[in-house]
Write an enzyme that holds these catalytic residues in place. Structure first.
Site, mmCIF file in Angstrom:
data_model
loop_
_atom_site.group_PDB
_atom_site.id
_atom_site.type_symbol
_atom_site.label_atom_id
_atom_site.label_comp_id
_atom_site.label_asym_id
_atom_site.label_seq_id
_atom_site.Cartn_x
_atom_site.Cartn_y
_atom_site.Cartn_z
ATOM 1 N N CYS A 107 0.852 -1.113 0.481
ATOM 2 C CA CYS A 107 -0.260 -0.226 0.248
ATOM 3 C C CYS A 107 1.228 1.589 -0.207
ATOM 4 C CB CYS A 107 -0.944 -0.246 1.528
ATOM 5 S SG CYS A 107 -2.429 -1.105 1.385
HETATM 6 N N1 SAJ Z 1 6.579 1.779 8.227
HETATM 7 C C1 SAJ Z 1 7.892 3.031 9.306
HETATM 8 N N2 SAJ Z 1 7.669 3.414 10.190
HETATM 9 C C2 SAJ Z 1 6.109 4.025 10.759
HETATM 10 C C3 SAJ Z 1 5.168 3.299 9.942
HETATM 11 C C4 SAJ Z 1 5.497 2.376 8.934
HETATM 12 O O1 SAJ Z 1 8.859 2.687 8.858
HETATM 13 O O2 SAJ Z 1 6.382 4.501 11.457
HETATM 14 C C5 SAJ Z 1 6.590 0.436 7.515
HETATM 15 C C6 SAJ Z 1 6.422 -0.704 8.316
HETATM 16 O O3 SAJ Z 1 7.485 -1.060 8.566
HETATM 17 C C7 SAJ Z 1 6.137 -0.879 6.491
HETATM 18 C C8 SAJ Z 1 5.566 0.433 5.956
HETATM 19 O O4 SAJ Z 1 6.120 1.516 7.080
HETATM 20 O O5 SAJ Z 1 7.407 -1.591 5.902
HETATM 21 C C9 SAJ Z 1 4.548 0.397 5.900
HETATM 22 O O6 SAJ Z 1 3.478 -0.281 6.965
HETATM 23 P P1 SAJ Z 1 1.860 0.783 8.016
HETATM 24 O O7 SAJ Z 1 1.954 0.841 9.004
HETATM 25 O O8 SAJ Z 1 1.635 1.750 6.676
HETATM 26 O O9 SAJ Z 1 1.547 -1.016 7.422
HETATM 27 P P2 SAJ Z 1 0.661 -0.968 5.907
HETATM 28 O O10 SAJ Z 1 1.398 -0.556 4.994
HETATM 29 O O11 SAJ Z 1 -0.316 -2.571 6.102
HETATM 30 O O12 SAJ Z 1 -0.635 -0.698 5.686
HETATM 31 C C10 SAJ Z 1 -1.881 -0.504 5.450
HETATM 32 C C11 SAJ Z 1 -2.139 0.647 5.401
HETATM 33 N N3 SAJ Z 1 -4.163 0.514 5.100
HETATM 34 C C12 SAJ Z 1 -4.590 0.679 3.923
HETATM 35 O O13 SAJ Z 1 -4.031 1.097 3.593
HETATM 36 C C13 SAJ Z 1 -6.160 -0.086 4.461
HETATM 37 C C14 SAJ Z 1 -2.704 2.220 6.239
HETATM 38 O O14 SAJ Z 1 -3.670 2.740 5.738
HETATM 39 C C15 SAJ Z 1 -2.579 1.696 7.604
HETATM 40 O O15 SAJ Z 1 -2.167 2.678 8.429
HETATM 41 C C16 SAJ Z 1 -1.772 0.557 7.933
HETATM 42 O O16 SAJ Z 1 -1.948 -0.599 7.131
HETATM 43 C C17 SAJ Z 1 -1.572 0.144 9.778
HETATM 44 O O17 SAJ Z 1 -1.983 1.485 10.072
HETATM 45 O O18 SAJ Z 1 -1.755 -0.578 9.690
#
Ligand code: SAJ
Length: 434
Positions: free
Chosen positions: A273
């Site tokens: 995403c």
């Molecule tokens: N990450 C960081 N630092 C952070 C947060 C994330 O490095 O502070 C990295 C994670 O390790 C990962 C990537 O970013 O590699 C994405 O992480 P994510 O927490 O955004 O997880 P996703 O990709 O599963 O994003 C989904 C998204 N959901 C949808 O698109 C419906 C996102 O909008 C959500 O906010 C996120 O899940 C969530 O909150 O878990």
């Protein structure tokens, strides 16, 4: 059937709902409608997936096999590869992938294929909703003309809307029912009908003024994350240069009860995403001669993190009188985020490739990922034992799975480089953090 007729069928839950694409978005949606009493026909091109679902086996962690068995045996959910059955559906929701091409341009082939399948069966009175994340204008500029090629008119003969998916795989707190659902129609009547449909399965529907707006809401949500993650990754590099601990800084900053939201640095940006969605917006804006500088800068900053992590590893090994070449490095965590087995776009893979290219001897442990192939070599997740930890010159934490005992790693490792603050609260002379 008139809009009123469909409205009544929705309200009485007699409407037949078609879900095109039974992945991490489509299958939970199909289950949600079926469990609310709708008859659902699930369409997928993957015959093996359809066969497994028909026999009551789920391939999506967030939808249990007993749930599938219940809705299939109860006649509420019929998985199929026969797209001819689309004509029997009163509402059709498209949940197919929208990846990027190698050129970082949007790949809408799956949406187009779904639209063409529907186009052949489009009939008066149907409601079509696109959920796949895409650039603003897709529903209005591309999907609508495909369907109106039938001679039917959106908003009069059939209804068309966009509603962004907000499925967060593995999230135990928020599911379909309690996550507000944004909806926007190509006409007000389309939006209203789509809002009625989702209103039957979610607690709160947020209707916006158009499909374009609904498309943009999703891109704002995920661009917000990509840009803030990039910003905190740059802050981490600043802190290292300044000799202060970025994790301490963030923990102190987040005590501010207003006007701040913590993001955490890491080895880069993974998943299907966050690294992808902002590029859909960037592509669209560039086509309008608008330079999306925040998105481009965030993408460049996040993409540079694997190199930065590999550089820090080299520095630490040099400090131990070693080169990367021939050093034994134990990687802890290869999935793109904790608690998942998904390795798509995982920055851990980028770091591992960089270290392999410099001649490091890698092993890894990830309880969720039994094997990965890097540069043509297949690596298997090794058991995390005192011996395997002691054997490594450096343990590198890239994904902080909660099930790993990091104090044990610190006890036996010569050196630990922790890029996720997995060993928070533990201070040991052999621990370095991003
Ligand atoms: N990450 C960081 N630092 C952070 C947060 C994330 O490095 O502070 C990295 C994670 O390790 C990962 C990537 O970013 O590699 C994405 O992480 P994510 O927490 O955004 O997880 P996703 O990709 O599963 O994003 C989904 C998204 N959901 C949808 O698109 C419906 C996102 O909008 C959500 O906010 C996120 O899940 C969530 O909150 O878990």
């Amino acid at each position: 059937m008139s809009k009123k007729g469909l409205s009544a069928k929705i309200a009485s839950r007699k409407a037949v709902v078609g879900i095109v694409g039974l992945g991490y978005v489509g299958l939970p949606l199909a289950a949600a409608f079926a469990q609310k009493g709708f008859r659902v026909v699930g369409f997928d091109v993957d015959a093996a997936k359809v066969k497994a679902l028909a026999s009551g086996r789920s391939h999506i962690a967030d939808v249990s096999s007993p749930t599938i068995r219940e809705i299939v045996s109860g006649g509420r959910f019929a998985p199929t590869t026969q797209f001819s059955r689309l004509s029997a559906c009163d509402a059709i929701i498209i949940c197919v992938p929208t990846p990027l091409r190698k050129t970082k341009d949007p790949d809408l082939t799956f949406i187009l294929a779904a639209c063409e399948a529907i186009m052949g069966r489009l009939r008066k009175g149907q409601l079509i909703v696109l959920e796949s994340t895409t650039y603003p204008g897709t529903t209005r500029e591309m999907v609508r003309p495909v369907f109106e090629g039938s001679g039917l008119k959106a908003g009069r003969d059939f209804h068309l809307a966009f509603s962004p998916e907000r499925v967060d795989p593995g999230n135990k707190t928020y599911g379909i029912e309690n996550t507000p659902k944004v909806v926007g129609g190509v006409t007000p009547a389309c939006g209203a009908l789509a809002a009625e449909l989702y209103g039957e399965i979610v607690d709160s529907v947020i209707e916006v003024s158009s499909a374009d707006s609904a498309e943009m809401v999703k891109l704002l949500e995920n661009t917000f994350r990509a840009v803030n993650i990039a910003m905190v990754n740059e802050i981490a590099r600043m802190c290292h240069r300044l000799g202060v601990d970025v994790w301490e800084i963030i923990d102190a900053a987040k005590t501010k009860p207003f006007g701040f939201m913590p993001f955490y640095p890491g080895p880069g940006l993974g998943g299907h995403c966050i690294p992808v969605d902002p590029n859909y917006l960037a592509w669209k804006m560039k086509s309008l001669n608008f330079e999306p500088r925040f998105i481009d800068l965030a993408s460049a900053t996040n993409s540079r993190m694997p190199d930065y992590v590999a550089g820090r590893v080299a520095e630490l090994l040099n400090g131990m009188g070693k080169a990367v070449r021939a050093s034994r490095i134990l990687i802890l965590g290869v999935a793109y985020k904790p608690g998942v087995k998904d390795i798509r776009e995982s920055p851990a893979l980028d770091v591992m490739k960089l270290l392999l290219d410099q001649g490091a001897r890698l092993s890894y442990h990830d309880p969720f990922v039994p094997r990965v192939s890097i540069e043509g070599a297949v690596l298997r997740s090794a058991a995390l034992t005192p011996a395997s930890i002691k054997r490594s010159d450096l343990a590198l934490i890239l994904t902080a799975h909660a099930s790993v005992d990091y104090s044990r790693v610190l006890k036996h490792a010569k050196m630990v480089f922790d890029t996720r603050n997995a060993a928070a609260g533990i201070s040991r002379r052999n621990l370095r953090r991003l």
